[in-house]
Scaffold this motif. Structure first.
Motif, PDB file in Angstrom:
ATOM      1  N   LEU A 152       4.636  16.795  -4.563  1.00  0.00           N
ATOM      2  CA  LEU A 152       4.254  15.387  -4.520  1.00  0.00           C
ATOM      3  C   LEU A 152       5.236  14.693  -3.595  1.00  0.00           C
ATOM      4  N   HIS A 153       4.717  14.107  -2.522  1.00  0.00           N
ATOM      5  CA  HIS A 153       5.573  13.504  -1.503  1.00  0.00           C
ATOM      6  C   HIS A 153       5.170  12.057  -1.257  1.00  0.00           C
ATOM      7  N   ALA A 154       6.131  11.142  -1.420  1.00  0.00           N
ATOM      8  CA  ALA A 154       5.898   9.728  -1.103  1.00  0.00           C
ATOM      9  C   ALA A 154       5.887   9.605   0.416  1.00  0.00           C
ATOM     10  N   TYR A 155       4.700   9.530   0.984  1.00  0.00           N
ATOM     11  CA  TYR A 155       4.528   9.620   2.434  1.00  0.00           C
ATOM     12  C   TYR A 155       4.661   8.278   3.159  1.00  0.00           C
ATOM     13  N   ALA A 156       4.034   7.225   2.633  1.00  0.00           N
ATOM     14  CA  ALA A 156       4.033   5.974   3.396  1.00  0.00           C
ATOM     15  C   ALA A 156       3.966   4.746   2.497  1.00  0.00           C
ATOM     16  N   LEU A 157       4.562   3.684   3.005  1.00  0.00           N
ATOM     17  CA  LEU A 157       4.465   2.347   2.402  1.00  0.00           C
ATOM     18  C   LEU A 157       4.039   1.391   3.503  1.00  0.00           C
ATOM     19  N   GLU A 158       3.124   0.512   3.161  1.00  0.00           N
ATOM     20  CA  GLU A 158       2.730  -0.529   4.103  1.00  0.00           C
ATOM     21  C   GLU A 158       2.966  -1.863   3.422  1.00  0.00           C
ATOM     22  N   LEU A 159       3.730  -2.729   4.099  1.00  0.00           N
ATOM     23  CA  LEU A 159       4.102  -3.991   3.481  1.00  0.00           C
ATOM     24  C   LEU A 159       4.011  -5.132   4.476  1.00  0.00           C
ATOM     25  N   GLN A 160       4.007  -6.327   3.922  1.00  0.00           N
ATOM     26  CA  GLN A 160       3.978  -7.527   4.747  1.00  0.00           C
ATOM     27  C   GLN A 160       5.408  -7.992   4.987  1.00  0.00           C
ATOM     28  N   LEU A 161       5.677  -8.444   6.188  1.00  0.00           N
ATOM     29  CA  LEU A 161       6.996  -8.958   6.547  1.00  0.00           C
ATOM     30  C   LEU A 161       7.045 -10.465   6.285  1.00  0.00           C
ATOM     31  N   PRO A 162       8.229 -11.007   6.069  1.00  0.00           N
ATOM     32  CA  PRO A 162       8.337 -12.454   5.863  1.00  0.00           C
ATOM     33  C   PRO A 162       7.737 -13.262   7.018  1.00  0.00           C
ATOM     34  N   SER A 163       7.743 -12.674   8.222  1.00  0.00           N
ATOM     35  CA  SER A 163       7.180 -13.353   9.400  1.00  0.00           C
ATOM     36  C   SER A 163       5.656 -13.376   9.390  1.00  0.00           C
ATOM     37  N   LYS A 175       0.861  -1.185   0.000  1.00  0.00           N
ATOM     38  CA  LYS A 175       0.000   0.000   0.000  1.00  0.00           C
ATOM     39  C   LYS A 175       0.895   1.233   0.000  1.00  0.00           C
ATOM     40  N   LYS A 176       0.633   2.137  -0.960  1.00  0.00           N
ATOM     41  CA  LYS A 176       1.437   3.357  -1.102  1.00  0.00           C
ATOM     42  C   LYS A 176       0.538   4.564  -0.853  1.00  0.00           C
ATOM     43  N   GLU A 177       1.067   5.526  -0.122  1.00  0.00           N
ATOM     44  CA  GLU A 177       0.329   6.769   0.120  1.00  0.00           C
ATOM     45  C   GLU A 177       1.236   7.949  -0.205  1.00  0.00           C
ATOM     46  N   TYR A 178       0.709   8.857  -1.017  1.00  0.00           N
ATOM     47  CA  TYR A 178       1.416  10.077  -1.382  1.00  0.00           C
ATOM     48  C   TYR A 178       0.600  11.267  -0.885  1.00  0.00           C
ATOM     49  N   ILE A 179       1.295  12.342  -0.539  1.00  0.00           N
ATOM     50  CA  ILE A 179       0.642  13.609  -0.219  1.00  0.00           C
ATOM     51  C   ILE A 179       0.873  14.507  -1.424  1.00  0.00           C
ATOM     52  N   GLY A 214       3.804 -10.540   9.729  1.00  0.00           N
ATOM     53  CA  GLY A 214       3.345  -9.267  10.267  1.00  0.00           C
ATOM     54  C   GLY A 214       3.355  -8.177   9.195  1.00  0.00           C
ATOM     55  N   HIS A 215       2.914  -6.990   9.584  1.00  0.00           N
ATOM     56  CA  HIS A 215       2.889  -5.853   8.672  1.00  0.00           C
ATOM     57  C   HIS A 215       3.760  -4.738   9.229  1.00  0.00           C
ATOM     58  N   MET A 216       4.275  -3.899   8.331  1.00  0.00           N
ATOM     59  CA  MET A 216       5.072  -2.745   8.727  1.00  0.00           C
ATOM     60  C   MET A 216       4.622  -1.546   7.900  1.00  0.00           C
ATOM     61  N   ARG A 217       4.495  -0.406   8.567  1.00  0.00           N
ATOM     62  CA  ARG A 217       4.179   0.856   7.880  1.00  0.00           C
ATOM     63  C   ARG A 217       5.381   1.775   8.052  1.00  0.00           C
ATOM     64  N   LEU A 218       5.904   2.246   6.938  1.00  0.00           N
ATOM     65  CA  LEU A 218       7.036   3.165   6.942  1.00  0.00           C
ATOM     66  C   LEU A 218       6.538   4.526   6.481  1.00  0.00           C
ATOM     67  N   GLU A 219       6.874   5.575   7.227  1.00  0.00           N
ATOM     68  CA  GLU A 219       6.442   6.925   6.878  1.00  0.00           C
ATOM     69  C   GLU A 219       7.644   7.845   6.756  1.00  0.00           C
ATOM     70  N   ALA A 220       7.562   8.783   5.817  1.00  0.00           N
ATOM     71  CA  ALA A 220       8.610   9.786   5.612  1.00  0.00           C
ATOM     72  C   ALA A 220       8.029  11.164   5.915  1.00  0.00           C
ATOM     73  N   GLU A 221       8.726  11.931   6.722  1.00  0.00           N
ATOM     74  CA  GLU A 221       8.271  13.282   7.059  1.00  0.00           C
ATOM     75  C   GLU A 221       8.187  14.146   5.808  1.00  0.00           C
ATOM     76  N   PHE A 264      -3.547   7.289  -3.358  1.00  0.00           N
ATOM     77  CA  PHE A 264      -3.217   5.883  -3.146  1.00  0.00           C
ATOM     78  C   PHE A 264      -3.184   5.171  -4.500  1.00  0.00           C
ATOM     79  N   PRO A 265      -2.032   5.172  -5.174  1.00  0.00           N
ATOM     80  CA  PRO A 265      -1.973   4.488  -6.466  1.00  0.00           C
ATOM     81  C   PRO A 265      -2.064   2.971  -6.267  1.00  0.00           C
ATOM     82  N   LYS A 266      -2.973   2.361  -6.979  1.00  0.00           N
ATOM     83  CA  LYS A 266      -3.148   0.907  -6.890  1.00  0.00           C
ATOM     84  C   LYS A 266      -2.307   0.192  -7.934  1.00  0.00           C
ATOM     85  N   THR A 267      -1.890   0.919  -8.951  1.00  0.00           N
ATOM     86  CA  THR A 267      -0.963   0.410  -9.955  1.00  0.00           C
ATOM     87  C   THR A 267       0.289   1.278  -9.860  1.00  0.00           C
TER      88      THR A 267
END
Length: 163
Positions: free
Chosen positions: A122-133, A12-16, A135-142, A80-83
């Protein structure tokens, strides 16, 4: 592992993004295929004459704030670009009549650059991804300082409405 998630569109990608004009629909989906422009092959377009491979493209968005400054209106959005098409967000918002602020490539002569901004907003704000374990992780950039300064100035001016 990550490449597969991108290919399967599981990340999941989120841009501002700040766009010109007031986007009337608070939540929306832009479902327009993207191809290269016949006039300028460096541009990707979602409306008009296209050449080369034309690919499906889908961007969801949500309006966050509306601004009015110097007789111009602006909308701050989460996109939220889906492609993952090249220049997808820029091409999609131009296609619906709301080009990204200060986007000289896509807005051209109609490019608005408030308060001395020197690049597109245009700012790449967040990525949400699945971990190999599993679980999920959300990474955000100020938000970068130059973009934050533009928002601060717009907020000081008369706001045309909250979402």
């Amino acid at each position: 592992f990550l490449k597969k998630q991108f290919q399967e569109r599981k990340i999941k990608k989120e841009y501002i993004v700040l766009v010109a004009g007031k986007v009337k629909q608070k939540d929306g989906v832009i479902d327009l295929s993207i191809g290269r422009s016949k006039r300028d092959p460096t541009l990707r377009i979602a409306k008009g004459l296209m050449r080369g491979k034309i690919r499906e493209a889908l961007t969801e968005y949500r309006a966050k704030e509306y601004f009015s400054s110097g007789g111009k209106e602006y909308t701050l959005l989460s996109a939220f670009p889906k492609t993952g098409r090249t220049h997808q967000i820029r091409a999609h918002f131009k296609a619906i009549g709301h080009p990204v602020i200060c986007d000289k490539l896509y807005a051209g002569a109609h490019s608005l650059c408030p308060f001395g901004l020197s690049r597109h907003f245009l700012h790449a704000y967040a990525l949400e991804l699945q971990l190999p374990s599993g679980g999920h992780m959300r990474l955000e950039a100020e938000m970068p300082e130059d973009l934050e300064r533009v928002l601060e100035r717009l907020r000081k001016e008369k706001k045309s409405g909250n979402v």
